[in-house]
Design a protein around this motif. Structure first.
Motif, PDB file in Angstrom:
ATOM      1  N   UNK A  18      73.046  63.422  39.816  1.00 28.92           N
ATOM      2  CA  UNK A  18      72.101  64.524  39.676  1.00 28.92           C
ATOM      3  C   UNK A  18      72.475  65.436  38.508  1.00 28.92           C
ATOM      4  N   UNK A  19      73.745  65.434  38.130  1.00 27.90           N
ATOM      5  CA  UNK A  19      74.223  66.272  37.014  1.00 27.90           C
ATOM      6  C   UNK A  19      74.444  65.464  35.736  1.00 27.90           C
ATOM      7  N   UNK A  20      75.042  64.287  35.877  1.00 24.58           N
ATOM      8  CA  UNK A  20      75.498  63.514  34.711  1.00 24.58           C
ATOM      9  C   UNK A  20      74.751  62.206  34.486  1.00 24.58           C
ATOM     10  N   UNK A  21      73.885  61.838  35.397  1.00 27.61           N
ATOM     11  CA  UNK A  21      73.294  60.513  35.337  1.00 27.61           C
ATOM     12  C   UNK A  21      74.321  59.486  35.786  1.00 27.61           C
ATOM     13  N   UNK A  22      74.028  58.234  35.552  1.00 25.78           N
ATOM     14  CA  UNK A  22      74.950  57.156  35.937  1.00 25.78           C
ATOM     15  C   UNK A  22      75.242  56.330  34.693  1.00 25.78           C
ATOM     16  N   UNK A  23      76.511  56.224  34.369  1.00 20.66           N
ATOM     17  CA  UNK A  23      76.943  55.476  33.190  1.00 20.66           C
ATOM     18  C   UNK A  23      77.643  54.197  33.646  1.00 20.66           C
ATOM     19  N   UNK A  24      77.333  53.103  32.986  1.00 24.12           N
ATOM     20  CA  UNK A  24      78.005  51.834  33.284  1.00 24.12           C
ATOM     21  C   UNK A  24      79.505  51.986  33.048  1.00 24.12           C
ATOM     22  N   UNK A  25      80.302  51.198  33.754  1.00 27.85           N
ATOM     23  CA  UNK A  25      81.756  51.280  33.592  1.00 27.85           C
ATOM     24  C   UNK A  25      82.178  50.970  32.161  1.00 27.85           C
ATOM     25  N   UNK A  26      81.546  49.976  31.537  1.00 27.14           N
ATOM     26  CA  UNK A  26      81.851  49.612  30.147  1.00 27.14           C
ATOM     27  C   UNK A  26      80.538  49.476  29.370  1.00 27.14           C
ATOM     28  N   UNK A  27      79.967  50.595  28.905  1.00 25.32           N
ATOM     29  CA  UNK A  27      78.651  50.549  28.267  1.00 25.32           C
ATOM     30  C   UNK A  27      78.579  49.682  27.016  1.00 25.32           C
ATOM     31  N   UNK A  28      79.710  49.395  26.361  1.00 25.86           N
ATOM     32  CA  UNK A  28      79.701  48.597  25.132  1.00 25.86           C
ATOM     33  C   UNK A  28      80.017  47.122  25.381  1.00 25.86           C
ATOM     34  N   UNK A  29      80.203  46.751  26.632  1.00 24.96           N
ATOM     35  CA  UNK A  29      80.519  45.366  26.984  1.00 24.96           C
ATOM     36  C   UNK A  29      79.307  44.478  26.690  1.00 24.96           C
ATOM     37  N   UNK A  30      79.536  43.189  26.690  1.00 25.06           N
ATOM     38  CA  UNK A  30      78.467  42.246  26.369  1.00 25.06           C
ATOM     39  C   UNK A  30      78.407  41.131  27.414  1.00 25.06           C
ATOM     40  N   UNK A  31      78.456  41.489  28.684  1.00 25.79           N
ATOM     41  CA  UNK A  31      78.387  40.498  29.762  1.00 25.79           C
ATOM     42  C   UNK A  31      76.931  40.120  30.011  1.00 25.79           C
ATOM     43  N   UNK A  32      76.714  38.899  30.412  1.00 28.12           N
ATOM     44  CA  UNK A  32      75.368  38.460  30.760  1.00 28.12           C
ATOM     45  C   UNK A  32      75.037  38.982  32.168  1.00 28.12           C
ATOM     46  N   UNK A  33      73.756  39.073  32.490  1.00 27.25           N
ATOM     47  CA  UNK A  33      73.394  39.448  33.861  1.00 27.25           C
ATOM     48  C   UNK A  33      73.999  38.482  34.888  1.00 27.25           C
ATOM     49  N   UNK A  34      74.052  37.195  34.549  1.00 28.85           N
ATOM     50  CA  UNK A  34      74.665  36.211  35.439  1.00 28.85           C
ATOM     51  C   UNK A  34      76.124  36.561  35.718  1.00 28.85           C
ATOM     52  N   UNK A  35      76.894  36.868  34.677  1.00 28.45           N
ATOM     53  CA  UNK A  35      78.303  37.226  34.866  1.00 28.45           C
ATOM     54  C   UNK A  35      78.435  38.469  35.741  1.00 28.45           C
ATOM     55  N   UNK A  36      77.580  39.455  35.500  1.00 25.80           N
ATOM     56  CA  UNK A  36      77.657  40.696  36.280  1.00 25.80           C
ATOM     57  C   UNK A  36      77.364  40.430  37.757  1.00 25.80           C
ATOM     58  N   UNK A  37      76.290  39.724  38.042  1.00 29.62           N
ATOM     59  CA  UNK A  37      75.915  39.487  39.435  1.00 29.62           C
ATOM     60  C   UNK A  37      76.904  38.550  40.119  1.00 29.62           C
ATOM     61  N   UNK A  38      77.384  37.553  39.397  1.00 27.89           N
ATOM     62  CA  UNK A  38      78.336  36.603  39.973  1.00 27.89           C
ATOM     63  C   UNK A  38      79.626  37.312  40.419  1.00 27.89           C
ATOM     64  N   UNK A  39      80.094  38.281  39.618  1.00 28.34           N
ATOM     65  CA  UNK A  39      81.377  38.930  39.898  1.00 28.34           C
ATOM     66  C   UNK A  39      81.249  40.323  40.501  1.00 28.34           C
TER      67      UNK A  39
END
Length: 179
Positions: A18-39
């Motif tokens: 509500x104050x900061x939004x939500x930031x990905x853990x590693x915004x500059x990473x280049x993982x595929x959606x498959x890699x993200x969902x798999x792990x």
């Protein structure tokens, strides 16, 4: 706003959407959606997991309490999907304009410009991928003859996964509920 669609996210302890939004853990990473969902959350990436249905987040909480020993109260944020998609389009347009400016003009201080672009990138939303849409599921997590992707496809279906790239702004977050 009538007809507004919502997304839901199980929050980490350190997230204050509500104050900061939500930031990905590693915004500059280049993982595929498959890699993200798999792990899942075991590997950091530029993706933020959300769900189309609150009931699927409740199912995830039950799973984590049973199999991972969670006993604490959980927080879930409700997200306005239309606002998020508008923000993603605006981010894409601004990024395109910045790249065009850089191409047209010789940048006198390239390091400073790269630092600014990097900071800007962390506060932009990239793709919003809805895995409840069969065409999105098939494109990013294709079925394969060896069945290697079936577990990830199952997770995407079971939790009505909608991935958001890099950032969800605070003004897209509607409210937090405790579960």
């Amino acid at each position: 706003m009538a007809g507004r669609t919502k997304l839901y996210r199980l929050l980490r302890d350190n997230e204050n959407p509500m104050e900061e939004g939500i930031k990905a853990k590693l915004p500059h990473e280049d993982k595929t959606p498959l890699q993200h969902i798999r792990h899942g959350s075991r590997q950091d990436s530029q993706w933020i997991s959300t769900s189309r249905h609150l009931s699927d987040i409740d199912e995830l909480i039950r799973f984590k309490r049973k199999h991972e020993g969670w006993s604490r109260q959980c927080r879930v944020v409700e997200i306005d999907e239309q606002k998020l998609k508008l923000y993603a389009e605006m981010s894409k347009d601004i990024m395109r304009q910045l790249v065009n400016i850089m191409k047209k003009k010789a940048v006198k201080k390239p390091r400073k410009m790269m630092k600014l672009l990097t900071q800007f990138l962390e506060q932009t939303t990239g793709k919003v991928l809805d895995f409840t849409d069969q065409t999105v599921l098939d494109r990013y997590i294709p079925s394969d003859s060896f069945g290697l992707n079936e577990k990830a496809r199952g997770y995407a279906r079971k939790y009505s996964e909608v991935l958001v790239e890099r950032f969800i702004p605070a003004d897209c977050c509607i409210r937090i509920c405790k579960r």
